[in-house]
Design a protein around this motif. Sequence first.
Motif, PDB file in Angstrom:
ATOM      1  N   GLU A 177      36.837  32.300  39.356  1.00 29.13           N
ATOM      2  CA  GLU A 177      37.916  33.236  39.052  1.00 29.13           C
ATOM      3  C   GLU A 177      38.609  33.721  40.331  1.00 29.13           C
ATOM      4  O   GLU A 177      39.831  33.910  40.347  1.00 29.13           O
ATOM      5  CB  GLU A 177      37.384  34.451  38.276  1.00 29.13           C
ATOM      6  N   GLN A 178      37.830  33.932  41.382  1.00 33.26           N
ATOM      7  CA  GLN A 178      38.411  34.396  42.637  1.00 33.26           C
ATOM      8  C   GLN A 178      39.354  33.357  43.235  1.00 33.26           C
ATOM      9  O   GLN A 178      40.437  33.702  43.707  1.00 33.26           O
ATOM     10  CB  GLN A 178      37.308  34.753  43.632  1.00 33.26           C
ATOM     11  N   VAL A 179      38.963  32.100  43.223  1.00 32.43           N
ATOM     12  CA  VAL A 179      39.850  31.051  43.745  1.00 32.43           C
ATOM     13  C   VAL A 179      41.154  31.042  42.962  1.00 32.43           C
ATOM     14  O   VAL A 179      42.241  30.978  43.543  1.00 32.43           O
ATOM     15  CB  VAL A 179      39.158  29.666  43.713  1.00 32.43           C
ATOM     16  N   ALA A 180      41.077  31.143  41.654  1.00 37.06           N
ATOM     17  CA  ALA A 180      42.278  31.133  40.821  1.00 37.06           C
ATOM     18  C   ALA A 180      43.213  32.299  41.139  1.00 37.06           C
ATOM     19  O   ALA A 180      44.431  32.162  41.033  1.00 37.06           O
ATOM     20  CB  ALA A 180      41.884  31.161  39.338  1.00 37.06           C
ATOM     21  N   ALA A 181      42.660  33.426  41.556  1.00 35.46           N
ATOM     22  CA  ALA A 181      43.450  34.642  41.762  1.00 35.46           C
ATOM     23  C   ALA A 181      43.982  34.805  43.190  1.00 35.46           C
ATOM     24  O   ALA A 181      44.688  35.773  43.458  1.00 35.46           O
ATOM     25  CB  ALA A 181      42.607  35.864  41.396  1.00 35.46           C
ATOM     26  N   HIS A 182      43.665  33.895  44.080  1.00 31.31           N
ATOM     27  CA  HIS A 182      44.051  34.056  45.486  1.00 31.31           C
ATOM     28  C   HIS A 182      44.982  32.941  45.951  1.00 31.31           C
ATOM     29  O   HIS A 182      44.960  31.836  45.414  1.00 31.31           O
ATOM     30  CB  HIS A 182      42.802  34.122  46.367  1.00 31.31           C
TER      31      HIS A 182
END
Length: 120
Positions: free
Chosen positions: A79-84
């Motif tokens: 999720e973090q990769v998708a949001a950055h």
Amino acid sequence: MKTKYILHGGAMRWQTEANKRYYREMAKGLTRPKVLLVYFAREDSEIPELIERDHNNFAWASPGVEIMYTVATEEKFVEQVAAHDVILFVGGETQKLIDTVERTGIDLPEAFKGKVVSGS
């Protein structure tokens, strides 16, 4: 945006012209970039110092650019990769990094589409 890969030779603790170009290139062309700091290859005890170093280097290389930072966690990595916008992998113990990323189940080629992916 096309995916951009940036590789750097390390020695990021010093403020050299090469490091300035490296940090500047990661934020180049982005408005309020969101940077994911991936310290999976390092020991937990090193992370506070690494966060400070990376914050200082981004501020030095890109003054006036508002950068938002998140430290990656194994549990939320997908999720973090998708949001950055920028995914910064910091070097250390390579096998530790590989093992952690594999446990997340992330599809790296798909997840990296349209991102700046950087490693040093």
